[in-house]
Design a protein around this motif. Structure first.
Motif, PDB file in Angstrom:
ATOM      1  N   GLY A   1       0.785  -1.222   0.000  1.00 36.47           N
ATOM      2  CA  GLY A   1       0.000   0.000   0.000  1.00 36.47           C
ATOM      3  C   GLY A   1       0.817   1.271   0.000  1.00 36.47           C
ATOM      4  O   GLY A   1       0.259   2.371  -0.012  1.00 36.47           O
ATOM      5  N   ASP A   2       2.156   1.154   0.021  1.00 31.95           N
ATOM      6  CA  ASP A   2       3.034   2.327   0.022  1.00 31.95           C
ATOM      7  C   ASP A   2       3.303   2.740  -1.428  1.00 31.95           C
ATOM      8  O   ASP A   2       4.012   2.056  -2.156  1.00 31.95           O
ATOM      9  CB  ASP A   2       4.335   1.990   0.741  1.00 31.95           C
ATOM     10  N   LEU A   3       2.738   3.866  -1.849  1.00 32.20           N
ATOM     11  CA  LEU A   3       2.819   4.303  -3.235  1.00 32.20           C
ATOM     12  C   LEU A   3       3.483   5.672  -3.340  1.00 32.20           C
ATOM     13  O   LEU A   3       3.301   6.540  -2.490  1.00 32.20           O
ATOM     14  CB  LEU A   3       1.409   4.395  -3.846  1.00 32.20           C
ATOM     15  N   GLU A   4       4.251   5.859  -4.415  1.00 31.19           N
ATOM     16  CA  GLU A   4       4.857   7.153  -4.742  1.00 31.19           C
ATOM     17  C   GLU A   4       4.416   7.513  -6.162  1.00 31.19           C
ATOM     18  O   GLU A   4       4.650   6.747  -7.095  1.00 31.19           O
ATOM     19  CB  GLU A   4       6.377   7.071  -4.663  1.00 31.19           C
ATOM     20  N   ILE A   5       3.763   8.666  -6.319  1.00 31.65           N
ATOM     21  CA  ILE A   5       3.191   9.038  -7.619  1.00 31.65           C
ATOM     22  C   ILE A   5       3.724  10.400  -8.055  1.00 31.65           C
ATOM     23  O   ILE A   5       3.746  11.351  -7.272  1.00 31.65           O
ATOM     24  CB  ILE A   5       1.651   9.098  -7.569  1.00 31.65           C
TER      25      ILE A   5
END
Length: 210
Positions: free
Chosen positions: A105-109
């Motif tokens: 669930g750890d996202l970088e956008i």
């Protein structure tokens, strides 16, 4: 085309329906140099064959350059330089690039002029992710990009989409719009990716008609 893919606890459902025989939208999966899985969604200005050709070259560029980039900003910067030489005058590409961290669930956008993602919480409420809009790729060599870190909770669902969703028109030339997309996400009977996607597609089909 609708499929289901899993990335270490994340479920991904996808759909692609071009407005014409060929389209200028693109999405793909890859890996960054640090080993993180990556996703890209992009849309080139214009329609038909010329747009499709640009997006085919863009897709090849992503595949070639992703393994040398450590994060979404690095990849956007490199793609921007590439497109400055590739695009015809007046053309540009909007894009979003996402890195999936080792922790579920750890996202970088990072965003380049693309529509902001929509997030359905575990309770079913839908909101727009507050990403910096950024400038499209291929517009300027001086473009700067920024990232947003997002932690998806269990049961939450994130929608990445192109403007073909909200700009789809019905027989009265009215656009589907972001609010209808939000309502369709909220109306899904569960928050799993295929169910949310099916709810959006059903609402869109009903709205557009023939």
């Amino acid at each position: 085309i609708i499929g289901k893919i899993w990335f270490d606890g994340l479920q991904i459902a996808e759909a692609y329906v071009p407005a014409r025989v060929v389209g200028g939208d693109h999405y793909d999966y890859f890996h960054f140099s640090d080993g993180r899985a990556g996703l890209v969604i992009a849309d080139v200005s214009g329609k038909a064959v010329s747009a499709a050709l640009v997006m085919a070259r863009f897709g090849m560029g992503v595949r070639l350059l992703a393994s040398q980039a450590s994060n979404p900003i690095d990849l956007l910067v490199t793609l921007n330089v590439l497109l400055l030489d590739e695009l015809e005058p007046g053309m540009f590409v909007t894009a979003q690039i996402m890195a999936i961290g080792e922790r579920c669930g750890d996202l970088e956008i990072a965003n380049a002029g693309h529509p902001r993602p929509l997030l359905r919480s575990a309770s079913g409420q839908v909101s727009e992710i507050a990403l910096e809009p950024g400038a499209p790729l291929g517009a300027s060599a001086q473009t700067r990009f920024s990232t947003e870190h997002i932690q998806l909770d269990a049961g939450a669902c994130l929608l990445l989409f192109s403007d073909g969703l909200d700009e789809a028109e019905n027989e009265e030339a009215k656009p589907f719009g972001i609010q209808r997309a939000c309502s369709a996400m909220a109306a899904a009977i569960s928050g799993d990716a295929p169910t949310v996607l099916a709810s959006i597609n059903s609402a869109l089909t009903d709205f557009v008609g023939n």
